[in-house]
Design a protein around this motif. Structure first.
Motif, PDB file in Angstrom:
ATOM      1  N   ILE A 308       0.719  -1.441   0.069  1.00  0.00           N
ATOM      2  CA  ILE A 308       0.009  -0.029   0.034  1.00  0.00           C
ATOM      3  C   ILE A 308       0.739   1.042  -0.011  1.00  0.00           C
ATOM      4  O   ILE A 308       0.122   2.564   0.277  1.00  0.00           O
ATOM      5  CB  ILE A 308      -0.671  -0.192   1.217  1.00  0.00           C
ATOM      6  N   ILE A 309       1.939   1.091  -0.020  1.00  0.00           N
ATOM      7  CA  ILE A 309       3.255   2.385  -0.165  1.00  0.00           C
ATOM      8  C   ILE A 309       2.844   3.110  -0.979  1.00  0.00           C
ATOM      9  O   ILE A 309       3.013   4.472  -0.963  1.00  0.00           O
ATOM     10  CB  ILE A 309       4.734   1.367  -0.216  1.00  0.00           C
ATOM     11  N   ASN A 310       2.494   2.929  -2.259  1.00  0.00           N
ATOM     12  CA  ASN A 310       1.613   3.782  -3.593  1.00  0.00           C
ATOM     13  C   ASN A 310       0.499   4.939  -2.567  1.00  0.00           C
ATOM     14  O   ASN A 310       0.165   5.383  -3.431  1.00  0.00           O
ATOM     15  CB  ASN A 310       1.607   3.234  -4.244  1.00  0.00           C
ATOM     16  N   SER A 311      -0.238   4.651  -1.914  1.00  0.00           N
ATOM     17  CA  SER A 311      -1.627   5.021  -1.336  1.00  0.00           C
ATOM     18  C   SER A 311      -0.895   5.908  -0.160  1.00  0.00           C
ATOM     19  O   SER A 311      -1.073   5.727   0.963  1.00  0.00           O
ATOM     20  CB  SER A 311      -2.782   3.846  -1.059  1.00  0.00           C
ATOM     21  N   ARG A 312      -0.977   7.487  -0.895  1.00  0.00           N
ATOM     22  CA  ARG A 312       0.361   7.740   0.826  1.00  0.00           C
ATOM     23  C   ARG A 312      -1.689   8.397   1.651  1.00  0.00           C
ATOM     24  O   ARG A 312      -0.907   8.844   2.481  1.00  0.00           O
ATOM     25  CB  ARG A 312       0.173   9.788  -0.474  1.00  0.00           C
ATOM     26  N   LYS A 313      -2.463   8.493   1.295  1.00  0.00           N
ATOM     27  CA  LYS A 313      -3.575   7.870   2.457  1.00  0.00           C
ATOM     28  C   LYS A 313      -3.409   7.681   3.367  1.00  0.00           C
ATOM     29  O   LYS A 313      -3.736   7.906   4.627  1.00  0.00           O
ATOM     30  CB  LYS A 313      -5.122   8.465   1.470  1.00  0.00           C
ATOM     31  N   SER A 314      -4.065   6.359   3.122  1.00  0.00           N
ATOM     32  CA  SER A 314      -3.455   4.989   3.363  1.00  0.00           C
ATOM     33  C   SER A 314      -2.344   5.089   4.702  1.00  0.00           C
ATOM     34  O   SER A 314      -1.849   4.831   5.629  1.00  0.00           O
ATOM     35  CB  SER A 314      -3.112   4.016   3.028  1.00  0.00           C
ATOM     36  N   VAL A 315      -1.397   6.133   3.891  1.00  0.00           N
ATOM     37  CA  VAL A 315       0.349   6.295   4.536  1.00  0.00           C
ATOM     38  C   VAL A 315       0.184   6.345   5.559  1.00  0.00           C
ATOM     39  O   VAL A 315       0.378   7.182   6.785  1.00  0.00           O
ATOM     40  CB  VAL A 315       1.537   6.191   3.765  1.00  0.00           C
ATOM     41  N   LYS A 316      -0.770   7.948   5.374  1.00  0.00           N
ATOM     42  CA  LYS A 316      -0.663   8.890   6.199  1.00  0.00           C
ATOM     43  C   LYS A 316      -1.505   8.943   7.394  1.00  0.00           C
ATOM     44  O   LYS A 316      -0.902   9.335   8.755  1.00  0.00           O
ATOM     45  CB  LYS A 316      -0.551  10.222   5.782  1.00  0.00           C
ATOM     46  N   ALA A 317      -2.273   8.108   7.395  1.00  0.00           N
ATOM     47  CA  ALA A 317      -3.206   7.526   8.158  1.00  0.00           C
ATOM     48  C   ALA A 317      -2.286   6.294   9.199  1.00  0.00           C
ATOM     49  O   ALA A 317      -2.282   6.434  10.513  1.00  0.00           O
ATOM     50  CB  ALA A 317      -4.797   7.179   7.521  1.00  0.00           C
ATOM     51  N   TYR A 318      -1.917   5.850   8.453  1.00  0.00           N
ATOM     52  CA  TYR A 318      -1.426   4.681   9.069  1.00  0.00           C
ATOM     53  C   TYR A 318      -0.252   4.958  10.131  1.00  0.00           C
ATOM     54  O   TYR A 318       0.545   4.499  11.107  1.00  0.00           O
ATOM     55  CB  TYR A 318      -1.220   3.543   8.466  1.00  0.00           C
ATOM     56  N   LEU A 319       0.509   5.878   9.365  1.00  0.00           N
ATOM     57  CA  LEU A 319       1.812   6.460  10.168  1.00  0.00           C
ATOM     58  C   LEU A 319       1.229   7.644  11.579  1.00  0.00           C
ATOM     59  O   LEU A 319       2.090   7.252  12.777  1.00  0.00           O
ATOM     60  CB  LEU A 319       2.207   7.659   9.379  1.00  0.00           C
ATOM     61  N   LYS A 320       0.352   8.030  11.402  1.00  0.00           N
ATOM     62  CA  LYS A 320      -0.546   9.048  11.841  1.00  0.00           C
ATOM     63  C   LYS A 320      -1.412   7.977  13.429  1.00  0.00           C
ATOM     64  O   LYS A 320      -0.631   8.487  14.661  1.00  0.00           O
ATOM     65  CB  LYS A 320      -2.167   9.724  11.976  1.00  0.00           C
TER      66      LYS A 320
END
Length: 687
Positions: A308-320
Motif C-alpha cells: 500500500i506504499i503508493n497510497s499516500r492517504k493510507s500511509v499518512k493515516a497509518y503513520l498517524k
C-alpha cells in the motif's frame, strides 16, 4: 420473476443491492433532466424503449437483475459514456470509501485462472517429465485428477445455506451470522490452496468486525460472539500477509529497503482489496483494548506496508495511528508501533521518509513537556527508537537535523539577547533538554567510530557535531547560578554520551570543576535537613526547599565527581598522550578548594580526595607509558598510532577501575529505588 441464482443471492447478501439500485436511479434522473432540453424525438424514442416488456423466462443473473428489470439499456450506455477520466482518478483515490463496502468479486476470477493454469501444467507434464508423471500416478493420483471446481468447494457451501425460494426482500433484510465453521472453512482454503476467494470472504468479514458498532454502515456479516470476533481478527491478521506473499511477493533490496510488487494484472486486481483491508486495520487499531491483539495488529499490519506504499492517504493515516500508540501505549505496544514506523521508513520513496522523520520528531517533543520518575523511561525509549529511524538514511536525516539544531540555536540566541526570566524559560525547560539529548543520541549512533570503520566512510551527520556542541555549551553558560546546576548536568550527560561514541574531544571540565568548587568553598555553612536526596535525573532546577541544604551539597558533589570521572576516563581524554597535562589544572583547583574549605562535610571531602588520588595515579601510569616513546610531538601519525594501541588498556588504569566501581554502585542504587517506587519490597536491603 424467475428464481434467483446463487450469484444473485450472493450479491444481495453482500449488502450492495439496495445501494447500487439507488445510485443508478439517481443517475437516471440526472440523465433524464439533461435530456429534457434536447429533441422531442429522443424523448419519444426513450419512451418507446421503456415500454418494451421485459422477458422473465431467462434465469435472473446479477446483470439482468440490475440492468434489464429496473432500467433501460440506453440509460446504462449513457452512464458509461458519461464517466470521465477525472472520475476514474477520483475513484482510485477514494478506493477505501467506494470499494471498501463492495464484494470484490473480481478477485474470485484469479482463483479460477490459477486452477486452469494448474490443469494445463498437469496435462503437459506427461510429455515434459514422464518419470515424474509416472511417480504421481503411483503415489498421488488425487493431484492428477485435480479439477478447477475443487478450488470453489468452500464457496459453494456458504451459498447452499440459503437455498430455496426465498423472496428478494427477505434476503435483502437478512444478514448472515458469522460462525466458527465459516472461519474454519476459510482457514482450510487459505492454508491448503492459498485461495484468494477465501481471502476475499475473510476480509469482507473483517470489515464487518472493524465497523461493527457504527451507524450508517452496510455490513455483510453479523458477529454475535466475542470468541468469533477474536478468532476472526487474529485469523485475518495472521493469514493475509502469508497469502499475499504467495501471490504477489515484494522484493527486499541489499540495503534493507523494500521495493513494492510489480504492477502485474493479478496485483492490480488485488490492490483495491488490499487497500480496503489496510484501512480497516488502521481503523480497528483505535478499538482494540487487548494488549496482545493490539500488538499482533501492529506487527502483522507492518507486513502489508509494501503493498500500500503508493497510497499516500493510507500511509499518512497509518503513520498517524502508529505515532499515537508509540507515544502513549505500554512499552510492548510502543516497540511494536515503532517497528511498524521503521517498516515505513525502509521504503524507497524519499517523500515518505521526510514525513516520517518530521512527524516522529514532533511527536517526541509533544511527549517531553513534563518529565518525572514515571515518564522518564518512556521518553528515553522514544528517544532511542526515534534515533534509529533518523539513522536509516543519513543524507535525508541531515536536512531535518540541521533545521532542528538551528532552531535550538535561535532559541538560545534570542535568550542571550533579551536576558529576561521569560526568555530564559525558552531554553531552561524539559523540551530543550530532551531535544539536545535526542540529537546527541542521533549523532552518537550515526557517527560512531566503529560504525564508520565498518561502513568505510564518514557519516554525513558528523559535520553537525560542532554546532550542536556550541549550542550545548552556550546553554550551560546562559544562567550560571547554583539553582540551574541540575540543568547543566543534564546537558553535560548528553555531551558525555556524544564524546564517548564519536571520540570527539569536548571541553567539559571547565563547566564541572566550578560546580565542585562552589560546593566545597561555600560562603555559608549548609543547613541540616531531613529531605530525601534529590534525584538529578528528573530535575532541571533546584527546588526552593533544597537551597543551601547539606543534602543538596552532598548530592551535587557526588553527581559532579562521577560525571567528571566519566569524562576523564573517556577515550578522547584518557587515551590522549597529553593526559598528564590535561589533568593538571583540575587537580590544582580541587586541591586548593579542599585546602580552603571550611564548610564542607566529611562526605564531600572524602569523595573529592578519592577522586583526585585516582586521577593522579592514572597520570603517573600514562607518564610511565610515555617514557618508551621514540618519536617527536610533531609526528602526528605516530602519535595517533600510539594512542590507538593504548585504547584497549584504559580499563585497567586506576581511574578506569574507579569508574567501573562507581557505575556498579549507581546501577545497584537505581534498582533499589525502582523497587521502592513500585512497592515490591517494604524493606530494601543491599546484598
Amino acid at each position: 420473476m424467475g428464481k434467483a441464482t446463487k450469484a444473485t443471492k450472493k450479491f444481495v447478501a453482500s449488502g450492495q443491492l439496495k445501494k447500487t439500485i439507488q445510485a443508478r436511479h439517481k443517475k437516471q434522473q440526472i440523465t433524464k433532466k439533461i435530456q429534457l432540453g434536447g429533441d422531442d424525438e429522443d424523448e419519444d424514442d426513450d419512451d418507446e424503449e421503456t415500454q418494451k416488456p421485459v422477458k422473465s423466462s431467462k434465469p435472473l443473473t446479477v446483470d439482468s437483475f440490475l440492468n434489464g428489470d429496473f432500467m433501460d439499456e440506453s440509460n446504462d450506455e449513457d452512464m458509461e459514456e458519461d464517466v470521465s477520466p477525472s472520475d476514474q482518478d477520483s475513484d482510485d483515490e477514494d478506493i477505501g470509501e467506494s470499494d471498501d463496502e463492495g464484494s470484490f468479486a473480481s478477485v474470485d476470477d484469479l482463483d479460477d485462472l490459477d486452477g486452469e493454469k494448474h490443469i494445463l501444467e498437469l496435462s503437459k507434464l506427461a510429455e515434459k517429465d514422464p518419470e515424474f508423471y509416472k511417480y504421481l500416478q503411483e503415489n498421488d493420483q488425487e493431484l492428477l485428477n485435480f479439477k478447477a471446481d475443487a478450488l470453489q468447494g468452500g464457496s459453494s457451501e456458504d451459498e447452499d445455506e440459503r437455498d430455496g425460494d426465498v423472496s428478494m426482500a427477505e434476503e435483502e433484510e437478512q444478514i448472515p451470522i458469522l460462525t466458527k465453521d465459516h472461519l474454519r472453512q476459510w482457514q482450510k482454503s487459505l492454508l491448503q490452496q492459498r485461495s484468494l476467494r477465501a481471502l476475499r470472504k475473510l476480509l469482507i468479514a473483517f470489515r464487518s468486525a472493524a465497523h461493527m458498532n457504527e451507524d450508517g454502515q452496510v455490513l455483510a456479516w453479523t458477529i454475535d460472539s466475542s470468541s468469533v470476533y477474536n478468532k476472526l481478527v487474529t485469523t485475518t491478521l495472521r493469514y493475509t500477509p502469508i497469502v499475499l506473499e504467495h501471490h504477489v511477493p515484494y522484493r527486499t533490496l541489499p540495503n534493507g529497503k523494500f521495493k513494492a510488487p510489480t504492477q502485474t494484472p493479478k496485483f492490480k486486481t488485488l490492490q483495491k482489496l488490499i487497500l480496503s483491508y489496510f484501512r480497516n486495520v488502521t481503523h480497528i487499531l483505535s478499538q482494540l483494548t487487548d494488549q496482545d491483539t493490539l500488538r499482533l495488529a501492529l506487527t502483522e499490519s507492518a507486513k502489508i506496508v509494501p503493498y500500500i506504499i503508493n497510497s499516500r492517504k493510507s500511509v499518512k493515516a497509518y503513520l498517524k495511528k502508529c505515532l499515537e500508540l508509540w507515544s502513549s501505549g505500554s512499552d510492548s505496544i510502543r516497540i511494536a508501533a515503532f517497528l511498524s514506523i521503521r517498516k515505513l521508513a525502509t521504503s524507497t520513496d524519499e517523500s515518505i521518509m521526510d514525513t516520517i522523520l518530521k512527524s516522529t520528531y514532533l511527536a517526541l517533543i509533544r511527549c517531553s513537556k513534563l518529565t518525572s520518575a514515571y515518564t522518564l523511561p518512556s521518553i528515553n525509549l522514544m528517544k532511542n527508537s526515534a534515533s534509529d529511524v533518523f539513522c536509516v538514511d543519513h543524507a535525508t536525516a541531515y536536512q531535518h537535523a540541521f533545521g532542528y539544531i538551528r532552531q535550538l540555536a535561535i532559541h538560545l540566541r534570542n535568550s542571550m539577547k533579551i536576558k529576561s526570566k521569560e526568555s530564559f524559560k525558552h531554553v531552561y525547560n524539559w523540551q530543550f533538554v530532551h531535544c539536545v539529548d535526542f540529537w546527541c543520541i542521533v549523532l552518537a549512533r550515526a557517527c560512531d567510530v566503529d560504525s564508520e570503520i565498518v561502513n568505510g566512510k564518514e557519516s554525513e551527520l558528523r559535520s553537525l557535531i560542532y554546532p550542536l556542541v556550541q549550542v550545548c555549551l552556550g546553554a550551560i553558560k546562559l544562567v550560571p547560578n547554583s539553582r540551574s546546576h541540575p540543568f547543566h548536568l543534564q546537558i553535560i550527560r548528553s555531551l558525555l554520551h556524544l564524546t564517548k561514541h564519536t571520540q570527539t574531544y569536548i571541553p567539559i571540565s571547565s563547566h564541572l570543576v566550578p560546580i565542585l568548587v562552589s560546593c566545597l568553598v561555600s560562603s555559608t555553612r549548609p543547613k541540616s535537613s531531613t529531605l530525601r536526596p534529590l534525584d538529578f535525573d528528573v530535575q532541571i532546577r533546584v527546588p526552593q526547599q533544597y537551597v543551601k541544604t547539606r543534602v543538596l551539597s552532598e548530592g551535587l558533589t557526588e553527581e559532579t565527581v562521577y560525571l567528571l570521572a566519566e569524562w576523564l576516563s573517556s577515550v578522547p581524554v584518557h587515551g590522549s598522550i597529553a593526559f598528564p597535562e590535561i589533568v593538571v589544572p583540575i587537580t590544582i583547583l580541587l586541591r586548593k578548594s579542599l585546602k580552603n574549605s571550611k564548610t564542607g562535610s566529611g562526605k564531600e571531602h572524602a569523595l573529592v580526595k578519592v577522586f583526585l588520588e585516582r586521577v593522579e595515579e592514572s597520570a603517573k601510569w600514562m607518564e610511565q607509558r610515555r617514557k618508551s616513546v621514540q618519536f617527536a610531538p610533531a609526528k602526528i601519525g605516530d602519535v595517533q598510532e600510539w594512542e590507538k594501541n593504548l585504547k584497549g588498556k584504559l580499563d585497567d588504569t586506576p581511574l578506569g577501575k574507579y569508574v567501573k566501581v562507581q557505575r556498579k554502585t549507581r546501577e545497584k542504587r537505581r534498582k533499589l529505588v525502582e523497587k521502592a517506587r513500585e512497592g515490591e519490597d517494604e524493606i530494601l536491603e543491599e546484598d
